[in-house]
Design a protein around this motif. Structure first.
Motif, PDB file in Angstrom:
ATOM      1  N   GLU A  29      97.123  34.352  38.789  1.00  0.00           N
ATOM      2  CA  GLU A  29      95.847  33.502  38.686  1.00  0.00           C
ATOM      3  C   GLU A  29      94.979  33.048  40.147  1.00  0.00           C
ATOM      4  O   GLU A  29      93.702  33.244  40.167  1.00  0.00           O
ATOM      5  CB  GLU A  29      96.434  32.356  38.739  1.00  0.00           C
ATOM      6  CG  GLU A  29      97.752  32.773  37.108  1.00  0.00           C
ATOM      7  CD  GLU A  29      97.347  31.143  36.605  1.00  0.00           C
ATOM      8  OE1 GLU A  29      97.250  30.434  37.613  1.00  0.00           O
ATOM      9  OE2 GLU A  29      97.652  30.916  35.365  1.00  0.00           O
ATOM     10  N   ARG A  30      95.645  33.689  41.614  1.00  0.00           N
ATOM     11  CA  ARG A  30      94.708  33.506  42.292  1.00  0.00           C
ATOM     12  C   ARG A  30      94.504  34.427  43.437  1.00  0.00           C
ATOM     13  O   ARG A  30      95.089  35.756  42.973  1.00  0.00           O
ATOM     14  CB  ARG A  30      95.698  32.451  43.851  1.00  0.00           C
ATOM     15  CG  ARG A  30      95.861  30.894  43.095  1.00  0.00           C
ATOM     16  CD  ARG A  30      96.106  30.447  44.379  1.00  0.00           C
ATOM     17  NE  ARG A  30      98.023  30.814  44.333  1.00  0.00           N
ATOM     18  CZ  ARG A  30      99.135  30.606  45.441  1.00  0.00           C
ATOM     19  NH1 ARG A  30      98.533  29.499  45.974  1.00  0.00           N
ATOM     20  NH2 ARG A  30     100.014  30.728  45.415  1.00  0.00           N
ATOM     21  N   THR A  31      93.489  35.097  43.540  1.00  0.00           N
ATOM     22  CA  THR A  31      93.255  36.380  44.417  1.00  0.00           C
ATOM     23  C   THR A  31      94.595  36.296  45.426  1.00  0.00           C
ATOM     24  O   THR A  31      94.888  35.828  46.203  1.00  0.00           O
ATOM     25  CB  THR A  31      92.179  36.117  45.145  1.00  0.00           C
ATOM     26  OG1 THR A  31      90.927  35.786  43.942  1.00  0.00           O
ATOM     27  CG2 THR A  31      91.738  37.149  45.775  1.00  0.00           C
ATOM     28  N   PRO A  32      94.867  37.779  45.616  1.00  0.00           N
ATOM     29  CA  PRO A  32      96.094  38.105  45.772  1.00  0.00           C
ATOM     30  C   PRO A  32      95.908  38.120  47.667  1.00  0.00           C
ATOM     31  O   PRO A  32      95.108  38.181  48.206  1.00  0.00           O
ATOM     32  CB  PRO A  32      96.487  39.988  45.159  1.00  0.00           C
ATOM     33  CG  PRO A  32      95.707  39.821  44.027  1.00  0.00           C
ATOM     34  CD  PRO A  32      95.352  38.344  43.815  1.00  0.00           C
ATOM     35  N   VAL A  36      97.690  43.186  50.201  1.00  0.00           N
ATOM     36  CA  VAL A  36      98.913  43.417  49.173  1.00  0.00           C
ATOM     37  C   VAL A  36      97.069  44.790  48.467  1.00  0.00           C
ATOM     38  O   VAL A  36      98.108  45.716  47.665  1.00  0.00           O
ATOM     39  CB  VAL A  36      99.132  41.899  48.435  1.00  0.00           C
ATOM     40  CG1 VAL A  36      99.045  42.621  47.742  1.00  0.00           C
ATOM     41  CG2 VAL A  36     100.055  41.799  49.103  1.00  0.00           C
ATOM     42  N   LEU A  37      95.728  43.947  48.055  1.00  0.00           N
ATOM     43  CA  LEU A  37      95.023  44.505  46.963  1.00  0.00           C
ATOM     44  C   LEU A  37      94.622  45.803  47.694  1.00  0.00           C
ATOM     45  O   LEU A  37      94.948  47.169  47.289  1.00  0.00           O
ATOM     46  CB  LEU A  37      94.287  44.079  47.086  1.00  0.00           C
ATOM     47  CG  LEU A  37      93.304  42.625  46.053  1.00  0.00           C
ATOM     48  CD1 LEU A  37      92.886  41.863  46.587  1.00  0.00           C
ATOM     49  CD2 LEU A  37      93.863  43.179  45.016  1.00  0.00           C
ATOM     50  N   GLU A  38      94.729  46.413  48.612  1.00  0.00           N
ATOM     51  CA  GLU A  38      94.413  47.533  49.698  1.00  0.00           C
ATOM     52  C   GLU A  38      95.869  48.381  49.506  1.00  0.00           C
ATOM     53  O   GLU A  38      95.406  49.612  49.079  1.00  0.00           O
ATOM     54  CB  GLU A  38      94.356  47.493  51.314  1.00  0.00           C
ATOM     55  CG  GLU A  38      92.978  46.711  51.013  1.00  0.00           C
ATOM     56  CD  GLU A  38      91.587  46.853  50.817  1.00  0.00           C
ATOM     57  OE1 GLU A  38      91.859  48.605  50.968  1.00  0.00           O
ATOM     58  OE2 GLU A  38      91.169  47.494  50.290  1.00  0.00           O
ATOM     59  N   ALA A  39      96.686  47.431  49.755  1.00  0.00           N
ATOM     60  CA  ALA A  39      98.048  48.362  49.750  1.00  0.00           C
ATOM     61  C   ALA A  39      98.324  48.920  47.636  1.00  0.00           C
ATOM     62  O   ALA A  39      99.050  50.075  47.583  1.00  0.00           O
ATOM     63  CB  ALA A  39      99.642  47.691  50.201  1.00  0.00           C
ATOM     64  N   VAL A  40      97.823  48.320  46.937  1.00  0.00           N
ATOM     65  CA  VAL A  40      98.306  49.056  45.475  1.00  0.00           C
ATOM     66  C   VAL A  40      97.212  49.715  45.470  1.00  0.00           C
ATOM     67  O   VAL A  40      97.501  50.576  44.510  1.00  0.00           O
ATOM     68  CB  VAL A  40      97.887  47.906  44.992  1.00  0.00           C
ATOM     69  CG1 VAL A  40      98.120  47.842  43.163  1.00  0.00           C
ATOM     70  CG2 VAL A  40      99.428  46.924  44.835  1.00  0.00           C
ATOM     71  N   ARG A  41      95.865  49.263  45.960  1.00  0.00           N
ATOM     72  CA  ARG A  41      95.100  51.013  45.728  1.00  0.00           C
ATOM     73  C   ARG A  41      95.197  51.694  46.248  1.00  0.00           C
ATOM     74  O   ARG A  41      95.010  52.827  45.597  1.00  0.00           O
ATOM     75  CB  ARG A  41      92.915  50.212  46.217  1.00  0.00           C
ATOM     76  CG  ARG A  41      92.889  49.057  45.573  1.00  0.00           C
ATOM     77  CD  ARG A  41      91.022  48.917  46.192  1.00  0.00           C
ATOM     78  NE  ARG A  41      91.088  47.057  45.250  1.00  0.00           N
ATOM     79  CZ  ARG A  41      90.357  46.345  45.622  1.00  0.00           C
ATOM     80  NH1 ARG A  41      91.523  45.849  47.037  1.00  0.00           N
ATOM     81  NH2 ARG A  41      90.513  45.045  45.164  1.00  0.00           N
TER      82      ARG A  41
END
Length: 304
Positions: A29-32, A36-41
């Motif tokens: 619900e909150r912006t990660p 973490v976002l860059e790792a998943v991308r």
């Protein structure tokens, strides 16, 4: 070439759509955290330029690899192959029913042209083309599942597990899906037969003393069937990607519901894979229609 064009168009449109698939995958619900976002991308290959993503996708496609699902890391083909047979069962059953009844009604109307039977068939076809599938599906569920309790209202059972129950659960969605193409096939058959009914070769066949059934089947139907075959091919191709409402109403776990779910999740590889499979099947259906042309009309075979 056609499959490549469709795939390229879908690839471009999906990446233009707003929304970040990584946020959908993380489901927070909150912006990660940005790290973490860059790792998943990076893990999904979404950090690369769009052109590089396209080249990588195209290179994998040439090798028969549709990639991995962004939502669960499963191979895209495994997800598609699990759903595709269920959609084919529904589409093929609906088209067989629509073709059989549609040709029968069209022949009946043409042979009884300008009579009450012809008018009745025209009314049936008009209703079939006018009533939306969600209305038909809902009415069938209310009548046969809720009131009469003859058939189950939803769900899927494989033919290997229980063939009788499979047919019972297939009946209502198959009828729902077949109504519109049946109406179109009926009108096409009627108009095509009326064009050849008063032809010289038909009058000659009757003058030779041939039975009416023989004249209709061997002379009229075969010559009038090319437009009907075209319509059947087009309708079957359209149904392959248009079963989503029927699958939703009857909880039928087919390809269309997977497509809608994947679009909502921004699961690019799955959406691209499904569209490519549907486009390939549509092209194969058109090829089969072309082959049937040469069998139905020897003049086409001789010109080729």
């Amino acid at each position: 070439l056609q499959v490549w064009l469709v795939g390229t168009l879908v690839f471009s449109l999906l990446h233009i759509l707003p929304g970040d698939p990584v946020l959908v995958i993380l489901g927070s619900e909150r912006t990660p955290d940005p790290e973490v976002l860059e790792a998943v991308r990076a893990r999904l290959g979404l950090d690369k330029p769009l052109g590089e993503q396209y080249v990588n996708w195209l290179a994998d496609l040439v090798q028969g690899d549709l990639g991995l699902s962004l939502s669960n890391d499963q191979p895209v083909w495994d997800r598609i192959s699990a759903r595709l047979p269920r959609t084919l069962e529904l589409v093929i059953g609906a088209m067989l029913l629509a073709s059989t009844i549609g040709v029968f009604l069209g022949v009946t109307a043409a042979l009884n042209w300008n009579t009450p039977r012809d008018s009745l068939v025209n009314i049936i076809s008009a209703v079939g083309m006018s009533v939306p599938v969600y209305v038909v599906g809902t009415l069938l569920v209310l009548l046969f599942a809720v009131q009469l309790r003859w058939l189950p209202n939803a769900g899927y059972v494989s033919a290997q597990e229980n063939f009788g129950e499979f047919l019972r659960r297939l009946t209502l969605p198959m009828i729902t899906l077949s109504l519109a193409p049946m109406a179109i096939i009926t009108r096409t058959t009627r108009s095509s037969l009326l064009e050849v009914r008063f032809s010289d070769y038909v009058r000659t066949a009757y003058a030779k003393g041939l039975r009416s059934q023989t004249v209709v089947i061997r002379h009229m139907l075969r010559n009038a069937f090319i437009p009907v075959v075209t319509i059947i091919g087009i309708q079957m191709g359209a149904l392959l990607g248009g079963t989503v409402i029927v699958e939703f109403i009857f909880n039928w776990p087919g390809l269309s519901t997977l497509l809608i779910t994947s679009i909502q999740r921004r699961d690019y590889p799955v959406v691209q894979g499904i569209v490519l499979v549907i486009a390939t099947l549509f092209i194969l259906i058109n090829l089969l229609v072309d082959l049937l042309y040469s069998w139905l009309d020897p003049r086409i075979r001789h010109r080729a």
